[in-house]
Write an enzyme that holds these catalytic residues in place. Structure first.
Site, short mmCIF file in Angstrom:
data_model
loop_
_atom_site.label_atom_id
_atom_site.label_comp_id
_atom_site.label_asym_id
_atom_site.label_seq_id
_atom_site.Cartn_x
_atom_site.Cartn_y
_atom_site.Cartn_z
CB CYS A 17 -30.10 -8.87 -9.76
SG CYS A 17 -31.14 -9.84 -10.92
CG HIS A 45 -32.87 -5.58 -10.64
ND1 HIS A 45 -30.95 -5.08 -11.10
CD2 HIS A 45 -33.44 -5.91 -11.01
CE1 HIS A 45 -31.38 -5.92 -11.92
NE2 HIS A 45 -32.54 -7.13 -11.64
CD GLU A 104 -30.04 -2.02 -11.19
OE1 GLU A 104 -29.98 -1.96 -10.01
OE2 GLU A 104 -30.08 -3.03 -11.67
#
Lengths: 83, 230
Positions: free
Chosen positions: B89, B197, B199
């Site tokens: 990002c 994302h 994560e």
């Protein structure tokens, strides 16, 4: 010395912001708007001897993103200072 | 092998903790947290992550200021030595602004901030990040961005495709990215920038509409690839 930098999207790079503003102008009833492109203006106060080369480097390294933007450097003398 | 990873935090980063948690969850080793003003990285890093967020308030352009911060010089030097770097990002924006990856991330074509889980298609299956995947494999990973519209000129896009450097593509292009590109690799395949994302997708959530674990594989690929090489 006052310097004004104009940073604009390169021709051919789509400008979604400009398109949205264009649409808003149309919907407000303004006729004859062919195209709207939005850029950025940066005004700087720099030492009098600052060279064009240095100003160009500032633009290339930080102020503009050369992948998508062009820049123009305008040196302003005291009398033409913007309000 | 003790996996030594660093997560860089800039003023305005907001996914740095998530990134550190994800790395620790997969590797079993806590990630080292590095502040943007540090001039040096810890010695002997195996992996560097640039997290999401709004570094420097997105002043000037997303990622532009972070790309000029002292620590980024160290990150660029490490990447040039072959240390794997993942930018997610805002981290992807920083990587393009720093010149480690080609292209730029512009305002979403629809002008709106997009926050939802999207479907990705794996395009590259040979890099450190993607070698555990099958070509065309589908991943569900969340996006949350305003400036995720990937742009590069046609010559650059052609080169990226012919060099197999598109890591992921959006199945449905929500942000206007050219050629549906969601993630891009460096020429040596050891720097990956992606808008989604991973994560945020490392463990199954209680509710099927949330989370998911598809992002976990990207971290696993890196760790198992590095272990195999060690």
């Amino acid at each position: 010395m006052k310097v004004r930098i104009l940073v604009r999207l390169k021709p051919g790079v789509l400008d979604p912001q400009g398109r949205a503003v264009h649409h808003s102008l149309d919907s407000l009833g303004f006729e004859g708007v062919e195209d709207v492109r939005i850029g950025r203006m940066i005004e700087m106060e720099v030492a009098d001897g600052t060279s064009d080369e240095t100003l160009t480097k500032m633009c290339e390294q930080l102020l503009a993103n050369m992948v998508i933007e062009d820049f123009a450097i305008e040196k302003l003398d005291g009398e033409k200072e913007p309000a | 092998m003790a996996f030594k990873a660093a997560v860089i935090t800039f003023p305005g980063s907001n996914c740095d903790r998530d990134m550190a948690v994800a790395i620790e969850a997969v590797s079993g080793e806590p990630a080292i947290r590095v502040w943007h003003g540090d001039a040096q990285l810890p010695e002997g890093l195996d992996f560097i992550a640039l997290p999401g967020g709004f570094s420097y308030g997105d002043y000037l352009r997303s990622g532009a200021m972070a790309a000029k911060s002292p620590i980024l010089r160290a990150v660029v030097a490490a990447a040039e030595r072959g240390v794997p770097v993942l930018g997610v990002c805002n981290g992807f924006q920083v990587l393009t602004e720093s010149g480690l990856l080609p292209g730029a991330l512009m305002r979403n074509a629809g002008q709106r901030f997009i926050c939802r889980t999207v479907e990705l298609e794996v395009a590259n299956t040979t890099s450190l990040f993607t070698n555990g995947f099958e070509s065309g494999q589908s991943l569900r990973i969340p996006v949350a961005h305003h400036d995720g519209n990937y742009f590069a000129d046609d010559a650059t896009l052609d080169a990226l495709e012919s060099e197999d450097r598109v890591a992921f593509r959006y199945v449905q292009n929500a942000n206007g990215s050219r050629r549906n590109i969601a993630g891009v690799l460096s020429a040596n395949g050891r720097v990956l920038g992606m808008m989604p994302h991973p994560e945020r997708a490392i463990m199954p959530a209680a509710h099927a509409s949330m989370g998911g674990a598809d992002g976990r594989a990207i971290f696993q690929n890196v760790i198992s690839g590095l272990v195999a090489a060690a």
